[in-house]
Design a protein around this motif. Structure first.
Motif, PDB file in Angstrom:
ATOM      1  N   LEU A 215       5.594   6.797  -7.756  1.00 23.38           N
ATOM      2  CA  LEU A 215       5.105   5.429  -7.562  1.00 23.38           C
ATOM      3  C   LEU A 215       6.225   4.419  -7.827  1.00 23.38           C
ATOM      4  CD1 LEU A 215       1.473   5.477  -9.019  1.00 23.38           C
ATOM      5  CD2 LEU A 215       2.192   5.443  -6.640  1.00 23.38           C
ATOM      6  N   GLU A 216       7.063   4.731  -8.799  1.00 22.30           N
ATOM      7  CA  GLU A 216       8.197   3.840  -9.065  1.00 22.30           C
ATOM      8  C   GLU A 216       9.143   3.844  -7.855  1.00 22.30           C
ATOM      9  OE1 GLU A 216       8.166   4.486 -13.897  1.00 22.30           O
ATOM     10  OE2 GLU A 216       9.734   5.433 -12.690  1.00 22.30           O
ATOM     11  N   ALA A 217       9.325   5.037  -7.275  1.00 20.90           N
ATOM     12  CA  ALA A 217      10.223   5.147  -6.118  1.00 20.90           C
ATOM     13  C   ALA A 217       9.663   4.402  -4.906  1.00 20.90           C
ATOM     14  CB  ALA A 217      10.436   6.610  -5.767  1.00 20.90           C
ATOM     15  N   LEU A 218       8.364   4.242  -4.900  1.00 18.71           N
ATOM     16  CA  LEU A 218       7.714   3.584  -3.756  1.00 18.71           C
ATOM     17  C   LEU A 218       7.551   2.072  -3.976  1.00 18.71           C
ATOM     18  CD1 LEU A 218       4.982   6.274  -3.025  1.00 18.71           C
ATOM     19  CD2 LEU A 218       6.847   5.633  -1.486  1.00 18.71           C
ATOM     20  N   SER A 219       8.076   1.577  -5.056  1.00 18.56           N
ATOM     21  CA  SER A 219       7.921   0.162  -5.370  1.00 18.56           C
ATOM     22  C   SER A 219       9.241  -0.570  -5.113  1.00 18.56           C
ATOM     23  CB  SER A 219       7.505   0.042  -6.845  1.00 18.56           C
ATOM     24  OG  SER A 219       7.502  -1.297  -7.235  1.00 18.56           O
ATOM     25  N   ILE A 220       9.166  -1.716  -4.406  1.00 10.68           N
ATOM     26  CA  ILE A 220      10.397  -2.472  -4.121  1.00 10.68           C
ATOM     27  C   ILE A 220      10.882  -3.150  -5.405  1.00 10.68           C
ATOM     28  CG2 ILE A 220      11.341  -4.457  -2.863  1.00 10.68           C
ATOM     29  CD1 ILE A 220       9.501  -3.748  -0.536  1.00 10.68           C
ATOM     30  N   ASP A 221      10.028  -3.913  -5.988  1.00 13.67           N
ATOM     31  CA  ASP A 221      10.318  -4.551  -7.275  1.00 13.67           C
ATOM     32  C   ASP A 221       9.003  -5.019  -7.870  1.00 13.67           C
ATOM     33  OD1 ASP A 221       9.604  -7.015  -6.023  1.00 13.67           O
ATOM     34  OD2 ASP A 221      11.637  -7.169  -5.210  1.00 13.67           O
ATOM     35  N   THR A 222       9.049  -5.567  -9.029  1.00 16.78           N
ATOM     36  CA  THR A 222       7.801  -5.940  -9.703  1.00 16.78           C
ATOM     37  C   THR A 222       7.138  -7.147  -9.056  1.00 16.78           C
ATOM     38  OG1 THR A 222       9.121  -7.202 -11.271  1.00 16.78           O
ATOM     39  CG2 THR A 222       8.424  -4.988 -11.949  1.00 16.78           C
ATOM     40  N   LYS A 223       7.935  -7.929  -8.301  1.00 13.85           N
ATOM     41  CA  LYS A 223       7.364  -9.130  -7.682  1.00 13.85           C
ATOM     42  C   LYS A 223       6.616  -8.825  -6.379  1.00 13.85           C
ATOM     43  CE  LYS A 223      11.066 -12.103  -9.349  1.00 13.85           C
ATOM     44  NZ  LYS A 223      12.332 -12.711  -8.933  1.00 13.85           N
ATOM     45  N   THR A 224       7.004  -7.733  -5.739  1.00  7.14           N
ATOM     46  CA  THR A 224       6.391  -7.420  -4.438  1.00  7.14           C
ATOM     47  C   THR A 224       5.054  -6.727  -4.642  1.00  7.14           C
ATOM     48  OG1 THR A 224       8.610  -7.101  -3.547  1.00  7.14           O
ATOM     49  CG2 THR A 224       6.773  -6.277  -2.213  1.00  7.14           C
ATOM     50  N   PRO A 225       3.992  -7.357  -4.171  1.00  4.38           N
ATOM     51  CA  PRO A 225       2.672  -6.728  -4.343  1.00  4.38           C
ATOM     52  C   PRO A 225       2.653  -5.340  -3.712  1.00  4.38           C
ATOM     53  CG  PRO A 225       2.462  -8.941  -3.441  1.00  4.38           C
ATOM     54  CD  PRO A 225       3.901  -8.604  -3.403  1.00  4.38           C
ATOM     55  N   THR A 226       2.103  -4.394  -4.451  1.00  3.06           N
ATOM     56  CA  THR A 226       2.029  -3.014  -3.956  1.00  3.06           C
ATOM     57  C   THR A 226       0.601  -2.507  -4.159  1.00  3.06           C
ATOM     58  OG1 THR A 226       4.334  -2.652  -4.534  1.00  3.06           O
ATOM     59  CG2 THR A 226       2.985  -0.688  -4.202  1.00  3.06           C
ATOM     60  N   PHE A 227       0.077  -1.916  -3.153  1.00  5.92           N
ATOM     61  CA  PHE A 227      -1.259  -1.318  -3.250  1.00  5.92           C
ATOM     62  C   PHE A 227      -1.314  -0.154  -2.271  1.00  5.92           C
ATOM     63  CE2 PHE A 227      -1.195  -4.750  -0.206  1.00  5.92           C
ATOM     64  CZ  PHE A 227      -1.717  -4.156   0.931  1.00  5.92           C
ATOM     65  N   GLY A 228      -2.316   0.674  -2.425  1.00  7.38           N
ATOM     66  CA  GLY A 228      -2.390   1.789  -1.471  1.00  7.38           C
ATOM     67  C   GLY A 228      -3.441   2.814  -1.848  1.00  7.38           C
ATOM     68  N   VAL A 229      -3.323   3.945  -1.207  1.00  7.61           N
ATOM     69  CA  VAL A 229      -4.331   5.001  -1.396  1.00  7.61           C
ATOM     70  C   VAL A 229      -3.647   6.356  -1.539  1.00  7.61           C
ATOM     71  CG1 VAL A 229      -6.077   3.785  -0.055  1.00  7.61           C
ATOM     72  CG2 VAL A 229      -4.562   5.382   1.110  1.00  7.61           C
ATOM     73  N   LEU A 230      -4.330   7.256  -2.226  1.00  7.78           N
ATOM     74  CA  LEU A 230      -3.964   8.666  -2.211  1.00  7.78           C
ATOM     75  C   LEU A 230      -4.975   9.329  -1.280  1.00  7.78           C
ATOM     76  CD1 LEU A 230      -3.044   9.355  -5.952  1.00  7.78           C
ATOM     77  CD2 LEU A 230      -1.593   8.662  -4.062  1.00  7.78           C
ATOM     78  N   SER A 231      -4.478   9.795  -0.172  1.00  6.35           N
ATOM     79  CA  SER A 231      -5.351  10.102   0.965  1.00  6.35           C
ATOM     80  C   SER A 231      -5.484  11.594   1.238  1.00  6.35           C
ATOM     81  CB  SER A 231      -4.775   9.425   2.217  1.00  6.35           C
ATOM     82  OG  SER A 231      -3.447   9.902   2.414  1.00  6.35           O
ATOM     83  N   LEU A 232      -6.397  11.893   2.180  1.00  7.72           N
ATOM     84  CA  LEU A 232      -6.556  13.255   2.718  1.00  7.72           C
ATOM     85  C   LEU A 232      -5.896  13.268   4.089  1.00  7.72           C
ATOM     86  CD1 LEU A 232     -10.347  13.794   1.879  1.00  7.72           C
ATOM     87  CD2 LEU A 232      -8.411  14.739   0.627  1.00  7.72           C
ATOM     88  N   GLY A 233      -4.570  13.333   4.124  1.00  7.21           N
ATOM     89  CA  GLY A 233      -3.846  13.280   5.391  1.00  7.21           C
ATOM     90  C   GLY A 233      -3.445  11.860   5.717  1.00  7.21           C
ATOM     91  N   GLU A 234      -2.292  11.730   6.371  1.00  9.00           N
ATOM     92  CA  GLU A 234      -1.723  10.425   6.638  1.00  9.00           C
ATOM     93  C   GLU A 234      -1.460  10.258   8.141  1.00  9.00           C
ATOM     94  OE1 GLU A 234      -1.716  12.099   3.218  1.00  9.00           O
ATOM     95  OE2 GLU A 234       0.075  12.712   4.306  1.00  9.00           O
ATOM     96  N   ILE A 235      -1.594   9.013   8.599  1.00  5.32           N
ATOM     97  CA  ILE A 235      -1.320   8.714  10.007  1.00  5.32           C
ATOM     98  C   ILE A 235      -0.297   7.587  10.025  1.00  5.32           C
ATOM     99  CG2 ILE A 235      -2.295   7.796  12.158  1.00  5.32           C
ATOM    100  CD1 ILE A 235      -5.018   9.028  11.147  1.00  5.32           C
ATOM    101  N   ALA A 236       0.800   7.792  10.733  1.00  2.00           N
ATOM    102  CA  ALA A 236       1.826   6.745  10.726  1.00  2.00           C
ATOM    103  C   ALA A 236       2.754   6.898  11.908  1.00  2.00           C
ATOM    104  CB  ALA A 236       2.641   6.816   9.432  1.00  2.00           C
ATOM    105  N   ASN A 237       3.366   5.776  12.226  1.00  2.00           N
ATOM    106  CA  ASN A 237       4.375   5.793  13.273  1.00  2.00           C
ATOM    107  C   ASN A 237       5.160   4.507  13.228  1.00  2.00           C
ATOM    108  OD1 ASN A 237       5.197   5.034  16.245  1.00  2.00           O
ATOM    109  ND2 ASN A 237       5.186   7.233  15.998  1.00  2.00           N
ATOM    110  N   ASN A 238       6.454   4.627  13.547  1.00  2.00           N
ATOM    111  CA  ASN A 238       7.326   3.459  13.498  1.00  2.00           C
ATOM    112  C   ASN A 238       7.803   3.053  14.881  1.00  2.00           C
ATOM    113  OD1 ASN A 238       8.866   5.587  14.101  1.00  2.00           O
ATOM    114  ND2 ASN A 238      10.262   5.419  12.367  1.00  2.00           N
ATOM    115  N   ARG A 239       7.031   3.335  15.904  1.00  2.00           N
ATOM    116  CA  ARG A 239       7.338   3.021  17.306  1.00  2.00           C
ATOM    117  C   ARG A 239       8.464   3.881  17.866  1.00  2.00           C
ATOM    118  NH1 ARG A 239       7.173  -3.489  18.110  1.00  2.00           N
ATOM    119  NH2 ARG A 239       6.491  -3.852  15.993  1.00  2.00           N
ATOM    120  N   LYS A 240       8.916   4.849  17.116  1.00  2.00           N
ATOM    121  CA  LYS A 240      10.000   5.696  17.626  1.00  2.00           C
ATOM    122  C   LYS A 240       9.546   7.148  17.758  1.00  2.00           C
ATOM    123  CE  LYS A 240      13.768   2.828  16.017  1.00  2.00           C
ATOM    124  NZ  LYS A 240      14.730   2.578  14.953  1.00  2.00           N
TER     125      LYS A 240
END
Lengths: 394, 374
Positions: B332-357
């Protein structure tokens, strides 16, 4: 970095997705999807070459993934880099260049591949190029894809022809039904005027002059023949329309033998013919009894009619389980090869075989009964004067 | 960006949280992420969702993330400045036609869609088909971010939030013009392979290299980890040894073995196609956490929005937490930009993602980061 072996496995996976079915849309969705997924591509499209009447060759978009043109970079790139149509020379020049690539914006690479005898495959990769080894390796997969697509299109064309044929057969069946109805209608409608003409029978010949009595006799003969013909035609075409199967009953073969013998005896005697029963006439059969008796009677009567004096006619029965085959063989006038197929069709009796008492509906009726019962009826003859053999398999 | 986070399981607190965030100025839509541990009943939550005027999307996940805190109970409500066009695709386990026709019938303006959030019932059987059809229809002109909702108990129940209430066996698509930068990485490495998948049925692997899949899997894992199958249950072992499906010039797609079928078939989250070649993968905390960092880097690098308005939306696989245990804090620390940037999310059953590439995929055991413009 993938090992070469892993690349081979990726090509194998793509290869296995090609030609999995003959419905090209599904096949292309699977296999183009596999190309894109396994090679990590962002879009693809297939262009099919279509020759126009003016000789120009059009590159027609055939299939694309993603399907929405607005979301498919391959379509954008095709529209930018390729013409919609080429002359044969221009297309030849384009094909010689294949495979080739164009890099566009943001590290986006478009690859143009040949699909032999089909067209062109365009694949788009974002984020970095495909290496040359991969581009070369895809040639074999693309050739397989083109073959599979051509097979799909041939199958589709075949299905379309079958569909058209089925439709034509349906129309033909309708015409046939119309024809039967028409003939039956006409036969039926003849009855009323025939009945009017039949009123001539009320006339006393004795009250007429000899000449008029002779005319009346002609009219009576004519009336009788047309009346019988109309009746036979009407019932034949009604049966042809209905194709009704008779009631299944148990049939004692010995009883059948006796019945046939008894029915034919007067005619046999008058021509001094011998009817010989051969084979196994013991036991029982379950069949359309009425139909079977009629069929055998007609075949035997034909044999009698077309046999010369003092000849013999053989009827045999060979049993096979609860079925069997009847054969009726005579040494009579025989049937010419060109007439063999006609004997079971109505109104097609050869002119030289027509007689005053025959109307050409007996064997066609026999054929209807056989078709309704799914019996196999055939006739063989070695030609004129060589007799004939009718076989009926139940 | 108004964010309301609470560890309360009370439906009334969810209701007041929604009302509070929705009433903030500039909020055009709501992203609602809740924990399975809340035990929400649809009949209690539905009236709240139906009463909400702003578009709502989200779901109930095994766990959620707020800042660098992992939560097993509670909720996070995010007020988004861009509106969401929320569409529900039903019948995610119905084995009949594909989803193409339904997706094609959606009235979506792709020119005004930078991002598609995709929440699916993680226990549905045809998530792969949906993802393939999403690609087939909409392509890669937008970024995709999302994942599988549901319960680690593997009991299927309503788990997705919409304005019509909670739904199950569905996909909830939220089309938005929100700027996002997506990063995906997993950090699992080859242990042994490749093995050809000689028989499979969607997410169930029957045989590998013409041998029973379980035998091959057990022999391979025991050669690495010793005689673990005698003392541990399958789920516990398999969380450390997933399958990886090769792609050219890209990280392998991970498939998470979660249980055994009645004939010892290996049941995975996500489809394992027949004739695919798979490796059995292994992981270690360092490689996984490095991958999480890499996912964040990729998300940040591809983000084109305003840096002063950015936030981080994480979709991290629950099985990464199960594998990392106490060290998940470092992820979670590795996934955080800094303390000022709001961070939220989920621990999921499978992930869906794409960066247009890359080709659009349904991932397992993968860290997905969306840097979003609030």
């Amino acid at each position: 970095m993938l090992l070469r072996a892993e690349e081979q496995q990726i090509y194998y996976e793509i290869s296995m997705s090609i030609g999995t079915g003959l419905e090209y849309r599904k096949m292309l969705k699977d296999c183009l999807g596999k190309y894109l997924r396994k090679l990590n591509l962002s879009a693809g499209c297939l262009l099919r070459t279509i020759e126009r009447v003016d000789g120009a060759i059009e590159l027609e978009p055939f299939y694309q993934l993603p399907k929405k043109a607005a979301a498919n970079r391959a379509i954008h790139i095709v529209n930018t880099f390729l013409q919609r149509s080429y002359d044969p020379q221009g297309l030849g020049d384009l094909k010689k260049e294949l495979p080739f690539s164009h890099s566009t914006m943001d590290e986006e690479y478009a690859y143009f591949f040949s699909l032999p005898d089909f067209g062109i495959l365009v694949l788009v990769k974002s984020g970095g190029p495909l290496d040359e080894h991969t581009i070369n390796a895809l040639a074999a997969l693309n050739a397989k894809l083109a073959n599979a697509l051509n097979a799909c299109l041939q199958k589709e064309a075949l299905v379309e022809s079958e569909h058209r044929l089925a439709e034509a057969n349906e129309r033909l069946a309708e015409f046939d039904a119309d024809k039967l109805s028409f003939i039956q209608y006409i036969s039926h409608e003849l009855n009323t005027p025939l009945n009017w003409i039949g009123s001539l029978n009320m006339m006393e010949s004795k009250s007429l002059s000899p000449e008029n009595a002779r005319y009346l006799d002609f009219v009576r003969k004519g009336f009788s023949r047309i009346s019988t013909l109309a009746q036979l035609a009407s019932s034949y075409f009604e049966e042809a329309r209905q194709k009704r199967r008779g009631e299944m009953q148990q049939l004692d073969l010995r009883e059948l033998e006796s019945a046939l013998q008894a029915t034919l005896m007067p005619k046999l005697v008058s021509k001094e013919l011998t009817l010989i029963f051969e084979g196994d006439w013991e036991g029982y059969l379950v069949a359309d009894k009425e139909g079977l008796v009629f069929v055998l009677q007609v075949i035997l009567e034909n044999a009698v009619n077309f046999s010369a004096w003092e000849q013999s006619i053989r009827i045999s029965f060979e049993r096979a389980d609860d079925k069997g085959t009847f054969s009726v063989t005579d040494r009579g006038v025989g049937i010419e090869a060109e007439d063999l197929r006609k004997v079971f069709k109505p109104c097609q009796m050869p002119e030289h075989k027509r007689s005053e008492g025959g109307y050409g509906f007996s064997l066609p009726r026999v054929n209807l009964i056989c078709e309704a019962n799914e019996w196999s009826l055939s006739v063989k003859s070695e030609g004129q004067g060589r007799g004939s053999c009718f076989s009926l398999s139940l | 960006m108004p964010i309301k986070s609470s560890s309360s399981i009370a439906v009334s607190d969810l209701a007041s949280g929604l009302a509070e965030v929705a009433s903030q100025p500039g909020v055009a839509s709501l992203l609602v992420l809740a924990c399975d541990g809340n035990g929400y009943a649809a009949e209690s939550v539905d009236p709240i969702l139906k009463a909400q005027k702003l578009p709502v999307a989200g779901g109930v996940f095994p766990q959620i993330i707020s800042g660098t805190t992992r939560m097993e109970k509670g909720f996070v409500i995010v007020g988004l400045s861009e509106p969401l066009q929320v569409e529900t695709i039903p019948g995610l386990s119905v084995v009949e036609d594909g989803f193409e026709d339904r997706l094609e019938s959606l009235d979506v303006d792709l020119s005004k869609t930078r991002t598609v959030m995709v929440f699916v019932d993680g226990l549905s059987t045809r998530i792969n088909d949906l993802v393939e059809d999403l690609f087939a229809v909409f392509g890669l002109e937008a970024n995709y971010i999302g994942g599988g909702a549901g319960s680690l108990s593997l009991e299927q129940r309503p788990c997705l939030f919409t304005n019509r209430g909670m739904v199950m066996d569905c996909a909830v698509l939220a089309f938005t013009n929100m700027q996002t930068g997506i990063g995906v990485s997993h950090g699992w490495q080859d242990l042994e392979g490749p093995f050809e998948v000689t028989e499979s049925r969607r997410n169930t692997v029957v045989s590998l290299d013409w041998q029973p899949a379980y035998e091959v899997y057990r022999e391979t894992v025991e050669a690495h980890a010793g005689n673990v199958f005698a003392s541990k249950d399958f789920f516990e072992i398999a969380s450390s040894y997933p399958f990886g499906i090769s792609r050219l010039a890209a990280e392998k797609i991970v498939r998470d073995p979660v249980s055994l079928g009645p004939n010892n078939e290996i049941v995975c989250i996500g489809e394992v196609p027949q004739q695919a070649f798979v490796h059995i993968l292994k992981g270690d905390p360092a490689s996984l956490i490095a991958a999480a960092k890499e996912a964040l880097r990729r998300g940040r690098d591809s983000f084109e929005g305003r840096v002063d308005r950015r936030a981080v939306f994480l979709v991290d696989c629950i099985s990464r937490y199960l594998f990392l245990g106490a060290e998940f804090v470092r992820e979670l620390e590795a996934l955080s930009i800094d303390t000022k940037t709001p961070t939220f999310g989920v621990l999921s059953l499978g992930e869906i993602a794409n960066n247009r590439k890359d080709y659009l995929e349904f991932y397992n055991k993968t860290a997905v980061v969306a840097v979003i413009e609030a």
